[in-house]
Each structure stands twice: as structure tokens, then as C-alpha cells.
Motif scaffolding. Structure first.
Motif, short mmCIF file in Angstrom:
data_model
loop_
_atom_site.label_atom_id
_atom_site.label_comp_id
_atom_site.label_asym_id
_atom_site.label_seq_id
_atom_site.Cartn_x
_atom_site.Cartn_y
_atom_site.Cartn_z
N LYS A 77 0.76 -1.14 0.02
CA LYS A 77 0.09 0.04 0.13
C LYS A 77 0.99 1.35 0.13
CE LYS A 77 -4.04 -1.77 2.37
NZ LYS A 77 -5.16 -1.58 1.40
N ILE A 78 1.92 1.25 1.01
CA ILE A 78 2.92 2.33 1.02
C ILE A 78 3.58 2.57 -0.38
CG2 ILE A 78 4.62 1.47 2.06
CD1 ILE A 78 3.38 4.76 3.23
N ALA A 79 3.92 1.39 -1.20
CA ALA A 79 4.49 1.55 -2.30
C ALA A 79 3.63 2.32 -3.54
CB ALA A 79 4.91 0.02 -2.86
N CYS A 80 2.51 2.34 -3.21
CA CYS A 80 1.59 3.17 -4.21
C CYS A 80 1.55 4.56 -3.91
CB CYS A 80 0.04 2.93 -4.07
SG CYS A 80 -0.46 1.01 -4.27
N VAL A 81 1.71 4.98 -2.59
CA VAL A 81 1.99 6.37 -2.21
C VAL A 81 3.48 6.71 -2.67
CG1 VAL A 81 2.12 8.03 -0.11
CG2 VAL A 81 0.63 6.06 -0.05
N VAL A 82 4.51 6.08 -2.53
CA VAL A 82 5.71 6.18 -3.09
C VAL A 82 5.65 6.42 -4.61
CG1 VAL A 82 8.10 5.47 -3.29
CG2 VAL A 82 6.82 5.04 -1.17
N LYS A 83 5.09 5.56 -5.36
CA LYS A 83 4.94 5.74 -6.89
C LYS A 83 4.16 6.88 -7.19
CE LYS A 83 5.27 0.94 -8.41
NZ LYS A 83 4.39 -0.17 -8.64
N CYS A 84 3.27 7.36 -6.51
CA CYS A 84 2.43 8.63 -6.81
C CYS A 84 3.35 9.96 -6.69
CB CYS A 84 1.27 8.77 -5.78
SG CYS A 84 0.43 10.43 -5.72
N ALA A 85 4.05 9.76 -5.38
CA ALA A 85 5.07 10.97 -5.03
C ALA A 85 6.09 11.01 -6.11
CB ALA A 85 5.53 10.74 -3.89
N SER A 86 6.55 9.71 -6.55
CA SER A 86 7.85 9.88 -7.59
C SER A 86 7.10 10.37 -9.09
CB SER A 86 7.97 8.17 -7.82
OG SER A 86 8.71 7.67 -6.78
N VAL A 87 6.03 10.19 -9.19
CA VAL A 87 5.31 10.89 -10.57
C VAL A 87 5.45 12.50 -10.23
CG1 VAL A 87 3.39 11.12 -11.78
CG2 VAL A 87 3.93 8.82 -11.21
N ILE A 88 5.01 12.89 -9.13
CA ILE A 88 5.02 14.20 -8.91
C ILE A 88 6.53 14.87 -8.87
CG2 ILE A 88 4.70 16.10 -7.09
CD1 ILE A 88 1.99 14.28 -6.39
N PHE A 89 7.55 14.23 -8.42
CA PHE A 89 8.95 14.37 -8.30
C PHE A 89 9.64 14.60 -9.80
CE2 PHE A 89 9.12 13.57 -3.52
CZ PHE A 89 9.58 14.98 -3.15
N SER A 90 9.10 13.74 -10.65
CA SER A 90 9.77 13.56 -12.02
C SER A 90 9.32 14.94 -12.66
CB SER A 90 9.05 12.41 -12.55
OG SER A 90 7.75 12.43 -12.75
N VAL A 91 8.09 15.42 -12.42
CA VAL A 91 7.64 16.63 -13.14
C VAL A 91 8.45 17.82 -12.44
CG1 VAL A 91 5.77 18.03 -13.73
CG2 VAL A 91 5.39 15.76 -13.21
N LEU A 92 8.55 17.84 -11.10
CA LEU A 92 9.31 18.78 -10.69
C LEU A 92 10.65 19.06 -10.90
CD1 LEU A 92 8.04 18.40 -7.00
CD2 LEU A 92 7.50 20.45 -8.36
N ASN A 93 11.44 17.78 -11.02
CA ASN A 93 12.53 17.74 -11.72
C ASN A 93 12.82 18.13 -12.88
OD1 ASN A 93 13.61 16.89 -8.94
ND2 ASN A 93 13.46 14.89 -9.47
N LEU A 94 11.91 17.73 -13.99
CA LEU A 94 11.92 18.00 -15.20
C LEU A 94 11.64 19.62 -15.45
CD1 LEU A 94 11.91 16.08 -17.61
CD2 LEU A 94 9.40 16.61 -17.82
N LYS A 95 10.73 20.35 -14.77
CA LYS A 95 10.72 21.52 -14.69
C LYS A 95 11.94 22.58 -14.16
CE LYS A 95 6.52 21.54 -16.80
NZ LYS A 95 6.43 22.11 -18.18
N ARG A 96 12.50 21.76 -13.08
CA ARG A 96 13.79 22.31 -12.70
C ARG A 96 14.71 22.72 -13.42
NH1 ARG A 96 15.03 19.21 -7.41
NH2 ARG A 96 13.06 20.38 -6.86
N GLY A 97 15.00 21.39 -14.46
CA GLY A 97 15.87 21.49 -15.53
C GLY A 97 15.74 22.51 -16.64
N SER A 98 14.36 22.65 -16.90
CA SER A 98 14.03 23.52 -18.13
C SER A 98 13.94 24.97 -17.82
CB SER A 98 12.75 23.05 -18.71
OG SER A 98 11.72 23.05 -17.76
N ASP A 99 13.77 25.37 -16.48
CA ASP A 99 13.29 26.81 -16.22
C ASP A 99 14.04 27.16 -15.08
OD1 ASP A 99 12.47 29.23 -16.03
OD2 ASP A 99 10.25 28.50 -15.89
N GLU A 100 15.06 27.95 -15.28
CA GLU A 100 16.11 28.55 -14.27
C GLU A 100 15.09 29.57 -13.38
OE1 GLU A 100 18.70 27.33 -12.96
OE2 GLU A 100 18.50 25.81 -14.43
N THR A 101 14.38 30.37 -13.92
CA THR A 101 13.75 31.36 -13.24
C THR A 101 12.79 31.27 -12.23
OG1 THR A 101 12.06 31.73 -15.07
CG2 THR A 101 13.84 33.15 -15.20
N SER A 102 12.14 30.16 -12.42
CA SER A 102 10.96 29.77 -11.37
C SER A 102 11.26 28.22 -11.12
CB SER A 102 9.55 29.95 -11.67
OG SER A 102 9.41 29.39 -13.11
#
Length: 299
Positions: free
Chosen positions: A180-205
Motif C-alpha cells: 500500500k505504501i509503495a503506491c504512495v511512493v509511486k504517486c510521489a515519484s510521478v510528482i517529483f519527476s515533473v518537479l525535476n523536469l521543470k527544474r531542469g528546463s526553467d531557471e527563473t522559477s
């Protein structure tokens, strides 16, 4: 994560660097582990009893074990897992394992036992009223937008947020708390992947850790996972406390924070006009109660 070798080792969760669940079962089935396997069976039987449903045995039936049913099940599970982890780590079949390997054995042990008794352990942790309250709350707050939660506009990707919600909803497909907790971790990982992607592409925000919780709250709110409160209680009560010191623990703490936030929020913590919020909430509550009936006692 293209690691070489390891076969079925990618069973996810906190045991990535340990042994795979199939390997764990394979070792348990070796003749030299017969004593450990017998202990495992006896513990499960002491919970399920001869009727295999935790109901007490018929009067006068002599059993080769002590039947406890679900009496003090949480404490008994914790003691049993600790005892078995110690026995296994001292047993020559498991001697070759690292500290991580031993931890993965502890998690697999929990998964195996909970695949047999999980539904009864879950019932003991269940709080139907809290589940109902949370479900109602998530429904009536459905009007809340990402903007109101101040979700970083750079990461408002509906497709990704839908995938994250789907991962979270899978919680109810599993019996073992670790799964069950692995589902929460996967959900969080999906969010973190977007955060990291945006972090790489846009230095201003650049999104940072502060950006995680608002998106996560939005995902939890929109996912509307049934029995979410009880799922959290069950994980808290039965999952290996050591496993909750890692990434899984971080995700779990955030899940509990999100639930607490959803239950208590009002206009003051949102970027939203107070009158607008109160009007929408009042309308949503009226239509929800009309559809699902008022609290008991209403005519």
C-alpha cells in the motif's frame, strides 16, 4: 532504473537493494528452513484458527497451537516479526545477507503474513466514520483549483496529475501495508519527476521541495481514494517502522499531512476569496447531503 542482473529483484519498495520476494519464498521452502516455516505457519494459524476466519474454535476441540484470533494482533505481529527477523538473520540460509538484505527479509515476512491475515488486521484498524467524513470532505471540496492551493503553474500538467492519482488509488488493491505504501511512493515519484523536469528546463522559477506538498495535496484531494483514513491507520499499525524511516516514511508523513489539511482547511489557507469559498462549499455540501442523505437522525 536499468540495473544489470537481479532478475525479479525489481519488486519495488524498500527492498530494491535487498533480496526479491520470490527469492525470499524460495529460501523459505528449502528443507533446512522447515523449522522457520513451521513457526510462520503456526503464527498465521494462531490468528486464523481452524475455521480460517479468526472465529474461535468449537468448544472441546484440541488444537496443536494456542488460538488468539485478532486479540492484541498489532502487538503480536510486531513481536513476531522482530523475533523471526532475529531467527532468520542467525540462520545459515540467510547468513550471507547484508543489513539491507535483512531489512528486506523483514518486509517480505510482513508481506507474506499479511497476504494471509491482512483483511482481519485491516478490519481492526478500520474507522468507518473517519473514512466517511474524509470521503465527504474530498467530494465537497472538489471545486478547489490548483491555483487556490498555489500549485506552481509550471507543474500543472493534468496528464501527469491523473497518473499520480491513479497510482494512489491502487492502494485498495493490496493487502500488505508495504504494498500500500509503495503506491504512495509511486504517486510521489510521478510528482517529483515533473518537479525535476521543470527544474531542469526553467531557471527563473525553479520548483523546490516547497512545491511538492501543494501538488500532493491536490492529487490526494482529486484521487478521492476510498477508505483512505483506514489505510493510513493500517500502514501506521502494521508496517515495519524501520521501513518508514526512508523515502516511504517521507511520503507517508506527507500523506497524513495532506489528509489533515483537507479535513481542516478553510479560505484562510487558500488563495481564494472567502465569500466565494464559503458559497461553493455550502452548495457542494447541500447537494452531497441531498444525494447521500443527511447524518443519522435526519427525517
Amino acid at each position: 532504473s536499468g540495473s544489470s542482473g537481479g532478475g525479479a529483484g525489481g519488486s519495488g519498495g524498500p527492498d530494491d537493494a535487498g533480496i526479491a520476494y520470490n527469492d525470499f519464498i524460495g529460501r523459505l521452502l528449502r528443507p533446512e528452513c522447515a523449522e522457520l516455516t513451521q513457526e510462520l505457519k503456526l503464527f498465521i494459524t494462531s490468528v486464523l484458527g481452524p475455521n480460517k476466519d479468526t472465529s474461535p474454535p468449537p468448544k472441546g476441540l484440541v488444537l496443536p497451537y494456542t488460538f488468539y484470533g485478532t486479540y492484541m494482533l498489532q502487538q503480536r505481529c510486531a513481536q513476531f516479526f522482530d523475533h523471526m527477523q532475529k531467527s532468520m538473520s542467525e540462520h545459515f540460509t540467510w547468513k550471507d545477507l547484508s543489513e539491507t538484505g535483512v531489512q528486506s527479509v523483514r518486509n517480505h515476512l510482513e508481506k507474506y503474513v499479511m497476504s494471509k491475515i491482512g483483511e482481519y488486521a485491516y478490519k481492526g484498524a478500520q474507522d468507518e466514520n473517519a473514512d466517511r467524513e474524509l470521503s465527504r470532505r474530498m467530494e465537497v471540496l472538489d471545486f478547489i483549483s490548483p491555483e487556490a492551493l498555489e500549485v506552481n503553474p509550471n507543474v500543472q500538467n493534468e496528464v501527469v496529475l491523473t497518473i499520480a492519482q491513479d497510482e494512489l488509488r491502487k492502494m485498495n488493491h493490496h493487502k500488505a501495508p508495504g504494498d500500500k505504501i509503495a503506491c504512495v511512493v509511486k504517486c510521489a515519484s510521478v510528482i517529483f519527476s515533473v518537479l525535476n523536469l521543470k527544474r531542469g528546463s526553467d531557471e527563473t522559477s525553479r520548483p523546490g521541495a516547497d512545491d511538492f506538498l501543494p501538488i500532493f495535496i491536490y492529487v490526494v484531494l482529486k484521487a478521492k481514494v476510498p477508505h483512505l483514513y483506514s489505510n493510513c491507520e493500517y500502514i501506521q499499525n502494521y508496517h515495519n517502522p524501520r521501513a518508514l524511516m526512508s523515502k516511504a516514511g517521507y511520503c507517508f508523513v506527507n500523506l497524513r499531512s495532506a489528509v489533515e489539511f483537507i479535513m481542516t482547511l478553510d479560505a484562510s489557507v487558500l488563495k481564494m476569496d472567502e465569500d466565494d469559498f464559503n458559497r461553493k462549499l455550502s452548495e457542494a455540501e447541500k447537494s452531497y447531503d441531498a444525494l447521500h442523505g443527511k447524518a443519522p437522525g435526519a427525517v
